[in-house]
Enzyme design. Structure first.
Site, PDB file in Angstrom:
ATOM      1  N   ASP A   1     -10.884   1.857  -3.187  1.00 32.75           N
ATOM      2  CA  ASP A   1     -11.414   1.578  -1.847  1.00 32.75           C
ATOM      3  C   ASP A   1     -12.936   1.575  -1.866  1.00 32.75           C
ATOM      4  O   ASP A   1     -13.568   1.172  -0.893  1.00 32.75           O
ATOM      5  CB  ASP A   1     -10.917   2.624  -0.847  1.00 32.75           C
TER       6      ASP A   1
ATOM      7  N   ASP B   1       0.832  -1.208   0.000  1.00 31.63           N
ATOM      8  CA  ASP B   1       0.000   0.000   0.000  1.00 31.63           C
ATOM      9  C   ASP B   1       0.868   1.259   0.000  1.00 31.63           C
ATOM     10  O   ASP B   1       2.070   1.205   0.300  1.00 31.63           O
ATOM     11  CB  ASP B   1      -0.902  -0.028   1.251  1.00 31.63           C
TER      12      ASP B   1
HETATM   13  C1  GLA Z   1      -5.773   1.871   2.165  1.00 28.80           C
HETATM   14  C2  GLA Z   1      -6.143   0.700   1.287  1.00 28.80           C
HETATM   15  C3  GLA Z   1      -7.178  -0.161   1.959  1.00 28.80           C
HETATM   16  C4  GLA Z   1      -6.652  -0.639   3.299  1.00 28.80           C
HETATM   17  C5  GLA Z   1      -6.220   0.535   4.137  1.00 28.80           C
HETATM   18  C6  GLA Z   1      -5.497   0.082   5.393  1.00 28.80           C
HETATM   19  O1  GLA Z   1      -6.814   2.749   2.293  1.00 28.80           O
HETATM   20  O2  GLA Z   1      -6.597   1.140   0.044  1.00 28.80           O
HETATM   21  O3  GLA Z   1      -7.536  -1.247   1.156  1.00 28.80           O
HETATM   22  O4  GLA Z   1      -5.583  -1.516   3.084  1.00 28.80           O
HETATM   23  O5  GLA Z   1      -5.341   1.403   3.437  1.00 28.80           O
HETATM   24  O6  GLA Z   1      -5.092   1.127   6.175  1.00 28.80           O
END
Ligand code: GLA
Length: 725
Positions: free
Chosen positions: A530, A460
């Site tokens: 997301d 990430d």
């Molecule tokens: C980001 C990612 C999510 C999740 C969060 C965790 O927003 O896109 O899928 O992994 O971080 O903090």
């Protein structure tokens, strides 16, 4: 590298006192042709449909600009190259030196060597043309033997031109949770720029890709379309200049913004690759070209089926312990999930990662939440017949972390002690620094060495570069930061790819902030957004799959009402949308009732059966969710054309206009298929001819109507070649 090229002069003419030699770069259906003029300039003569017979082209008046226009060449258009030479002079005028071409099975490689008229300054234009996929990769190397260093302030990967009556641009803009929104517009005279300056998470607001249609607005299955995408995870810039002669010139590459690059004598600057394809059968063909090419050449293990994942994030967020995770694993295994992925929240002790405020940088297992460590979870996962995956965000650091205290100099920071600007409470590590690259590599390497059964890494990156400044780079070379940071990331990903050939890597950056062919080359998939609301996902996946293949598009079934939008949808609708990509889940299985678990089990089993069609087949877009009719439809066809899938969605209220009449694409008209509705949630079918035989010709030319009257309903069909009795 140069030595292995076989010199091959394409053709040479001496006619009407015009010395014009053509350099023909070609795939099965595309030609990109350059002309060397009598003045030894290299200009683009044609980019479009494959030309078998180029007779006459060498005598045509040139309509396009130079193959690599430079500032100082006597023209006033946008340029690909702008250099301050060692003596401070700014003019560069490039002339042909030589070129080489070779063909290796499917790939034709061309290099054209150019030199400045006066200075010992060289540009090599590289092209790799993929015959079957109709994709041409273009990139450039810049080098010189001037007495002192030069500085480059523009250094594009590609400059291509067109001549048409009109130009229509499709591009993909967005924001967090709304990535890859399709915008289609007519280009007017002047310059349209698509770019990002954000350094990291660069594809969230604008994707480094486009489609340009010539003469008329792009249609899915007709018209001339050029698709382009830059294989680069950093700042990019595409300029589309339409001039008074109705010419359009596209210059694409790294965004030179705040990125003056100092190049010492004898060293080389290599640009990222620009990926191009041309279709004379509309946008869909351009997408298929890119998907096929990516699966073969630009995606890790593009020929391997992707497993079904259950990710812990939306089910548990930061709140979990081993008991909760194990109960999620129980449920996942029961439903047939193949990989359990532990998301954010598993690390940090002095500064525990219990929310987004602390812990990033301290990659030790949190003793309080997981006293028995990761192996306890990994063993439990494998005992359930699944593989284990884990989340990391190794480029980042929270000020509340041991790492931030230990290595403040590794953190990107604005100079002169300016305040550090936080985003999601975090700061970026300086990947231009090789020591930081080693640290980032080691975070993942140590994890995988210690726990060799980890089979999947979700990588990430949750902020942009706003604190521009590196303690590693000299004061003068601060302008290398954007570029070197991206290259630093690339180095680390390459090292990991080499060492962990069978570990699956997902690129995530707050959702779809790293959806580009640069990171895709070193990863297996990306988290598209997301936003997991299936209604929203119809639009996000529609845009994403214009350029990037469904096999790499992670799409998860989450809880209803959806956490991001609060919209309620049926489990079937959620599965039907997620099944159009790499299916996964992201919820607590024990929140599902018995009936839902049964449905999920069947849907997952079904996806295992159909995933070769989704992941290895070709995608055809039939009804756009962007049209006002309230429907969306796609179909997939296997490469043998014996298996297909039709997916139809009703997404908004449409006052029963019932414009969901679809004509499938890509089937074999001579075959007969059985049409079977699958993933049903009731006994009734949405078609009157369920399980009947229908010819490919009828499915494609007469079309079929699917009885979907209410919003947020969907139907999917398996279409299987069947010999009539
Ligand atoms: C980001 C990612 C999510 C999740 C969060 C965790 O927003 O896109 O899928 O992994 O971080 O903090």
């Amino acid at each position: 590298m140069k030595k292995i090229f076989v010199l091959f002069i394409v053709c040479s003419f001496m006619q009407n006192n015009v010395f014009a030699q053509l350099i023909h770069i070609s795939t099965q259906e595309n030609s990109l042709i350059f002309q060397i003029t009598k003045h030894k300039k290299v200009v683009q003569s044609h980019y479009g449909k494959f030309l078998k017979n180029t007779q006459g082209l060498e005598n045509m008046i040139l309509v396009y600009n130079e193959a690599y226009p430079s500032f100082g060449n006597g023209q006033n258009d946008e340029v690909a190259l702008l250099v301050n030479h060692d003596d401070g002079s700014m003019a560069t005028d490039l002339f042909y030196l030589s070129h080489q071409q070779k063909k290796d099975d499917n790939i034709q490689t061309t290099v054209i060597h150019l030199k400045d008229e006066k200075k010992a300054f060289y540009v090599d234009l590289y092209f790799e043309a993929y015959a079957n996929e109709n994709v041409i990769e273009q990139w450039v190397t810049i080098h010189h033997n001037e007495k002192k260093e030069v500085n480059l302030s523009q250094f594009a990967s590609s400059a291509i031109g067109f001549k048409a009556t009109n130009y229509y641009l499709s591009h993909f803009y967005g924001s967090h949770s709304k990535e890859m929104m399709l915008s289609e517009e007519r280009l007017t005279n002047g310059i349209k720029i698509l770019e990002t300056k954000r350094g990291v998470r660069t594809t969230e607001y604008e994707n480094p890709s486009f489609m340009l249609s010539l003469d008329a607005l792009a249609q899915e299955n007709s018209g001339e379309v050029i698709a382009g995408a830059l294989a680069w995870s950093g700042n990019f810039r595409f300029s589309f200049q339409v001039d008074d002669k109705a010419r359009c010139q596209i210059i694409s590459g790294i965004n030179p913004f705040a990125s003056t690059y100092y190049l010492p004598s004898g060293e080389q600057f290599e640009t990222p690759k620009m990926i191009l394809t041309y279709s004379d059968k509309g946008k869909n063909k351009a997408s298929i070209n890119l998907h096929r090419w990516a699966k073969k050449y630009n995606l890790r293990a593009g020929n391997e089926l992707r497993p079904i994942v259950l990710n812990s994030w939306e089910g548990a967020y930061f709140k979990f312990d081993a008991v909760k995770l194990k109960s999620m694993m129980d449920g996942a295994a029961e439903m047939g999930v193949e990989v359990f992925v532990l998301d954010d929240g598993w690390f940090g002790n002095k500064y525990p990662r219990n929310n987004a405020k602390a812990g990033l940088g301290d990659w030790q297992v949190n003793q309080k939440k997981l006293p028995k460590g990761l192996d306890d979870l990994i063993d439990y996962t494998t005992s359930k017949g699944m593989r284990f995956g884990i989340w990391v965000e190794p480029e980042m650091v929270n000020p509340k972390s041991e790492l931030a205290k230990k290595h403040p100099e590794w953190i990107l920071q604005r100079q002169n002690n300016r305040k550090k600007l936080l985003e999601r409470n975090q700061l970026l590590l300086d990947l231009s620094n090789p020591k930081v690259q080693d640290f980032v590599f080691n975070v993942v390497d140590n994890l995988l060495k210690k726990h060799p059964k980890i089979a999947y890494v979700k990588w990430d990156a949750n902020r942009h570069i706003q604190n521009f400044g590196s303690t590693y780079l000299s004061a003068k070379k601060q302008s290398h930061l954007f570029i070197n940071d991206t290259r630093g990331l690339e180095n680390v990903l390459k090292r990991l790819e080499k060492k962990y050939a069978s570990t699956i890597f997902q690129a995530c950056a707050s959702g779809g902030g790293r959806v580009d062919f640069g990171s895709m080359k070193h990863t297996h998939e990306f988290w598209a957004s997301d936003d997991t609301d299936p209604y929203e996902r119809l639009f996000i996946q529609w845009g994403t799959n214009h350029i990037y293949p469904p096999i790499a598009t992670a799409a998860h079934v989450t809880k209803s009402p959806n956490h991001q939008t609060k919209r309620e949808t049926s489990l079937k609708f959620r599965f039907d949308v997620a099944m159009a990509g790499r299916l996964g889940m992201e919820l607590r299985p024990d929140n599902l009732d018995e009936e839902e678990v049964e449905f999920a089990k069947k849907a997952i089993a079904l996806y295992k059966d159909i995933r070769p069609i989704v992941q290895f087949g070709d995608l055809y877009r039939l009804l756009s969710p962007y049209d006002d009719d309230g429907y969306a439809a796609i179909n997939y066809v296997s490469r043998t054309k014996k298996d297909a899938l039709l997916m139809v969605y009703s997404h908004t209220h449409h006052r029963r206009y019932e414009r969901n009449f679809v004509k499938m694409q890509g089937l074999d008209p001579t075959l007969v298929y059985k049409v079977e509705e699958i993933n049903k949630d009731s006994k009734k079918s949405h078609i009157s001819f369920n399980n009947q035989l229908v010819s490919g010709e009828v499915l494609m030319n007469r079309g079929i109507w699917i009885n979907l009257r209410k919003p947020l309903q969907s139907a999917i069909f398996k279409i299987t070649e069947t010999k009539p009795n």
